[in-house]
Design an enzyme around this catalytic site. Sequence first.
Site, PDB file in Angstrom:
ATOM      1  CG  ASP A 318      -1.722   0.931   1.070  1.00 57.40           C
ATOM      2  OD1 ASP A 318      -3.022   1.197   0.310  1.00 57.40           O
ATOM      3  OD2 ASP A 318      -1.997   2.337   1.868  1.00 57.40           O
ATOM      4  CB  CYS A 373      -5.522   6.265  -0.447  1.00 57.01           C
ATOM      5  SG  CYS A 373      -4.093   7.079   0.076  1.00 57.01           S
TER       6      CYS A 373
END
Length: 449
Positions: A318, A373
């Site tokens: 991530d 994100c």
Amino acid sequence: MNVLLKKTMPLPRAELILIQIHKRLKRTKTPKVLNTQRALEYFDIAYPPIYGSRWPSIRLALLSKPKYISVVNNFTDYKGTIQKLELDDDELAARAAKKEMERYPEEYRQRVQAHGSSLDVLDVDFSNRIIKSSLVGAEAGLLMDYVPPTKLKGLENWVEETDVFLNTSQEDSDIGMKKEIQEEPLELPEMLRIYYFLKGDISDFPHPRSDNVMGVLDQYILDGASLLPVLALDIKQDDKVLDLCAAPGGKSLIAMQTWLPKLIVCNDVRLGRLKRLHEVMWQYVPKSLTNIRDRVVVTMENGCEYPEKDAYDKVLVDVPCLTDRHSLEESDNNIFAVARVKDRLKLPEIQGQLLVSALQAVRPGGCVVYSTCTLSPLQNDGAVHLALSKIWQETTIEYSIVDLTYAIQPLKFLYRFGNNLGLRYGQIVLPSLANNFGPMYICKIKRLR
């Protein structure tokens, strides 16, 4: 005496006029541009060519109150927590996503069985996932021409980000890419208890409370899209899992709550972030549960050069990114600060290096999930392409892109997935007012050899 007289004597008229002019100029001085404003201006230029008519609704959602899910802590009196969530005095409208996700896959399988194995009945369009070299041009809206910031008035300090990418129009064979379709839907592990508010409901969950018996917090609240990368990992019993960029620890915590991994290695490169990671982990795992705590190892390694190779069944990477929602909400530590231009420009290269490192850390037969994100194509499909090109040119690793288009269909009740965006490698959750999660991009890669 003369000194005192000089101090009390009235100022000459010319000096008074100069002081008044100075005060006026001070009042009319151009206000300082906030980092959040810089971010919004950038997004308003970069994203409309990609998201078209969807951008106004995405923009409104990004500027609106985000929506969260609650992960019930299994290491406490979880039955009591569930009772509070379902039957507390405020009559929360939350319901268990677990029940919903169990129901949807069953309906999903019935539909597939009723129509054979055809994907057409589920309105899945696989043709839009391939970018052909013949399509690269001024009207294609692809990776190399979607942002021309240096040509825009007022943005002279913004360097052309697309300069870091070359040959993004390579065909699959040019980078050794194979593909496979995951036909089984993503499902929630049995022990994972997730609550969410119904579509359109923007109520808040109660603040996490300390369990009187175990001394840890009863629930972890986070953006609902953060659940998706963990589900995509498809963690199995006794898997060894590496979270390469783990801080602040939400996704590692979700993985722990499944009770499935034999080992979870939570890695990050900065001491401050590791401190936050430690806090999150031990706020939710009691000291008395040494068998659980022993499954968690925290390391501080440079993720771009992670030392262990061929060691893990599943790797989550991530990566640091533009963090669109944070960039629009917080001026502090904002990637769009003038002083952080170089940091922002380095992101795609760092992201690619992290993914290369993750593919080297996973064992043959294991899987890597890359996630961000941000809505930025450069930091999503672009960074994945950069990593795959490097893997093909500099290593002997063979890999396969796992197409999750079919597998995520049952989750449409929870997420707004972006379709017909020309994505080549991954899937993306788009923020929406109805269920204001994300953005979240995921790409799943299986290592073959």
